[in-house]
Enzyme design. Structure first.
Site, short mmCIF file in Angstrom:
data_model
loop_
_atom_site.label_atom_id
_atom_site.label_comp_id
_atom_site.label_asym_id
_atom_site.label_seq_id
_atom_site.Cartn_x
_atom_site.Cartn_y
_atom_site.Cartn_z
N GLY A 223 0.84 -1.20 0.00
CA GLY A 223 0.00 0.00 0.00
C GLY A 223 0.87 1.24 0.00
O GLY A 223 1.93 1.27 0.62
N THR B 77 4.83 2.11 6.24
CA THR B 77 3.40 1.76 6.26
C THR B 77 2.70 2.71 7.22
O THR B 77 3.26 3.02 8.29
CB THR B 77 3.10 0.31 6.71
OG1 THR B 77 1.72 0.23 7.08
CG2 THR B 77 3.93 -0.16 7.88
N ILE B 78 1.52 3.11 6.86
CA ILE B 78 0.78 3.97 7.80
C ILE B 78 0.42 3.18 9.05
O ILE B 78 0.19 3.74 10.10
CB ILE B 78 -0.50 4.58 7.17
CG1 ILE B 78 -1.55 3.53 6.83
CG2 ILE B 78 -0.16 5.43 5.97
CD1 ILE B 78 -2.92 4.11 6.57
N ASP B 79 0.37 1.83 8.94
CA ASP B 79 -0.07 1.01 10.08
C ASP B 79 0.95 0.97 11.22
O ASP B 79 0.62 0.60 12.34
CB ASP B 79 -0.34 -0.43 9.62
CG ASP B 79 -1.60 -0.54 8.78
OD1 ASP B 79 -2.25 0.50 8.54
OD2 ASP B 79 -1.93 -1.66 8.34
N MET C 49 -7.60 3.08 9.62
CA MET C 49 -6.91 1.88 9.15
C MET C 49 -6.13 1.24 10.30
O MET C 49 -5.95 1.86 11.35
CB MET C 49 -6.02 2.20 7.96
CG MET C 49 -6.83 2.34 6.67
SD MET C 49 -5.79 2.43 5.21
CE MET C 49 -7.02 2.33 3.91
N ARG D 176 -4.90 -2.86 10.17
CA ARG D 176 -5.34 -4.22 9.84
C ARG D 176 -5.08 -5.17 11.01
O ARG D 176 -5.99 -5.85 11.47
CB ARG D 176 -4.53 -4.61 8.61
CG ARG D 176 -4.51 -5.99 8.16
CD ARG D 176 -3.93 -6.03 6.77
NE ARG D 176 -4.88 -5.42 5.85
CZ ARG D 176 -5.81 -6.09 5.18
NH1 ARG D 176 -5.91 -7.39 5.32
NH2 ARG D 176 -6.63 -5.47 4.37
N GLU E 144 -9.86 -0.70 11.74
CA GLU E 144 -10.60 -1.55 10.80
C GLU E 144 -10.50 -3.05 11.14
O GLU E 144 -11.40 -3.83 10.82
CB GLU E 144 -10.10 -1.32 9.38
CG GLU E 144 -8.61 -1.66 9.23
CD GLU E 144 -8.04 -1.40 7.86
OE1 GLU E 144 -8.79 -1.09 6.93
OE2 GLU E 144 -6.81 -1.52 7.72
O1 F6P Z 1 -0.97 -0.35 3.79
C1 F6P Z 1 -1.67 -0.81 4.88
C2 F6P Z 1 -3.13 -0.56 4.68
O2 F6P Z 1 -3.34 0.83 4.59
C3 F6P Z 1 -3.99 -1.18 5.77
O3 F6P Z 1 -4.15 -0.39 6.88
C4 F6P Z 1 -5.26 -1.45 5.02
O4 F6P Z 1 -5.97 -2.52 5.61
C5 F6P Z 1 -4.81 -1.80 3.66
O5 F6P Z 1 -3.58 -1.15 3.48
C6 F6P Z 1 -5.77 -1.42 2.57
O6 F6P Z 1 -5.28 -1.92 1.39
P1 F6P Z 1 -5.81 -1.56 -0.07
O7 F6P Z 1 -5.29 -0.19 -0.41
O8 F6P Z 1 -5.23 -2.62 -0.91
O9 F6P Z 1 -7.31 -1.55 0.00
#
Ligand code: F6P
Length: 344
Positions: free
Chosen positions: A10, A126-128, A170, A172, A223
């Site tokens: 992402g 990663t933002i996570d 967000m 995950r 999420e």
């Molecule tokens: O990059 C991590 C993330 O932003 C997660 O927090 C999120 O669940 C996921 O990517 C979303 O992915 P996509 O852009 O493929 O929908």
């Protein structure tokens, strides 16, 4: 040296700043030739790339997204994918590849290094904020700021209508964004993937707040948060084309459950990809610049199979093998002993 760069997984704010830093120091200090592969591993397999130099990176520091494009997926998903990557190294006479990615891309980088001895260095993003082995990834600070700004705005409308606002951010596998934005935004409850939530306890917190004459409440939910088994309906699992569970939408279920159980009017807001878009904060620009500079130094030190990392305020290198196959959970002391003080 001839050095390739890719961005995988992402996107997040700060990717262009990191590329710029690798190129700036690579070209001007080490005299490197730099190549940017388009669309992550697909570009490496298919030899789709562009030459990168200081001139091509002009103006990229504050730009969100990635100038190289990004994809999920791995060369291991294709029968001849790994061999294609090896062939690209040979044919382009690459001396190194800098992989800027989150858990997925860094795992692939680690495996390619282990299986084929490829000269790879990683940069965690990663933002996570859930990469093991580093205290922080770039993109996280920007996402937290975006979520906090949104929560600030939601407070005034929630107060005007005496509503509960359930804000989905967000996260995950980990509740970093939810916890930070929840603390910064004054949330009544924060629900995170690390700890299944009890909807009745959340409702009790909201009731006790209302009994004290405070009507408007903000509930921040990551999420990936899940209810305690059997306590309420859990989401149906939908997979994307790479086999990831497609998340997003738990806030609606929670808002419905709160309204049903308490009678308090509730609304949900799903921030989604807004958190990944736009210009990086100053913090993320500095962090991605530090990582980019450290990564090209790591290339010249031959630190193959390592990634750059922040530990205790210092940028250093750490084995990619430490990062792969797991995610970094939120600091539960921060969640319970700091954020928790303000719940209810
Ligand atoms: O990059 C991590 C993330 O932003 C997660 O927090 C999120 O669940 C996921 O990517 C979303 O992915 P996509 O852009 O493929 O929908």
């Amino acid at each position: 040296m001839r050095v390739g760069i890719l961005t995988g997984g992402g996107d997040c704010p700060g990717l262009n700043a990191a590329i710029r830093a690798v190129v700036r120091k690579g070209e001007q200090v080490y005299g490197d030739e730099l190549f940017g592969f388009y669309d992550a591993w697909d570009g490496v397999r298919e030899r789709r790339f562009t030459e990168l130099n200081v001139a091509t990176l002009r103006g990229m520091l504050p730009k969100g997204g990635t100038m190289l494009g990004t994809r999920r997926g791995s060369p291991y998903d294709h029968a001849t994918g790994v061999q294609e990557v090896v062939d690209t190294f040979r044919e382009m006479q690459l001396d190194a590849l800098v992989v800027i990615g989150g858990n997925g891309s860094l795992s692939v980088a680690c495996k390619l290094h282990a299986d084929r001895n490829l000269p790879i260095v990683g940069i965690p993003k990663t933002i996570d904020n859930d990469v093991v082995g580093t205290d922080v990834t770039f993109g996280f600070n920007t996402a937290v700021q975006i979520a906090t700004d949104a929560i600030d705005r939601l407070h005034t409308t929630a107060e005007s209508h005496d509503r509960v606002m359930v804000v989905e951010v967000m996260g995950r596998d980990s509740g970093w964004i939810a916890t930070y934005a929840g603390i910064a935004g004054g949330a009544t409850a924060i629900l995170i993937p690390e700890q299944p939530f009890d909807i009745d306890a959340v409702c009790a917190q909201l009731r006790s707040r209302h009994e004290r004459g405070r009507y408007a409440s903000i509930v921040v939910v990551a999420e990936g948060a899940e209810p305690l088994e059997g306590s309420m309906h859990s989401r149906d699992k939908v997979l994307d084309q790479f086999g990831h569970v497609r998340l997003g939408g738990v806030a609606q279920t929670i808002a419905n459950a709160i309204e049903e159980r308490t009678g308090f009017e509730s609304r949900m807001v799903l921030l989604g990809h807004i958190q990944r878009g736009g210009t990086p904060t100053a913090f993320d620009r500095v962090l991605s610049t530090r990582y980019g500079v450290a990564a090209i130094d790591a290339v010249h030190a031959g630190a193959w199979g390592h990634m750059v990392a922040m530990r205790g305020g210092e940028v250093m290198t750490a084995p990619l093998s430490e990062a792969v196959g797991r995610t970094r959970p939120v600091d539960m002391h921060l969640y319970n002993e700091v954020a928790g003080v303000f719940f209810g």
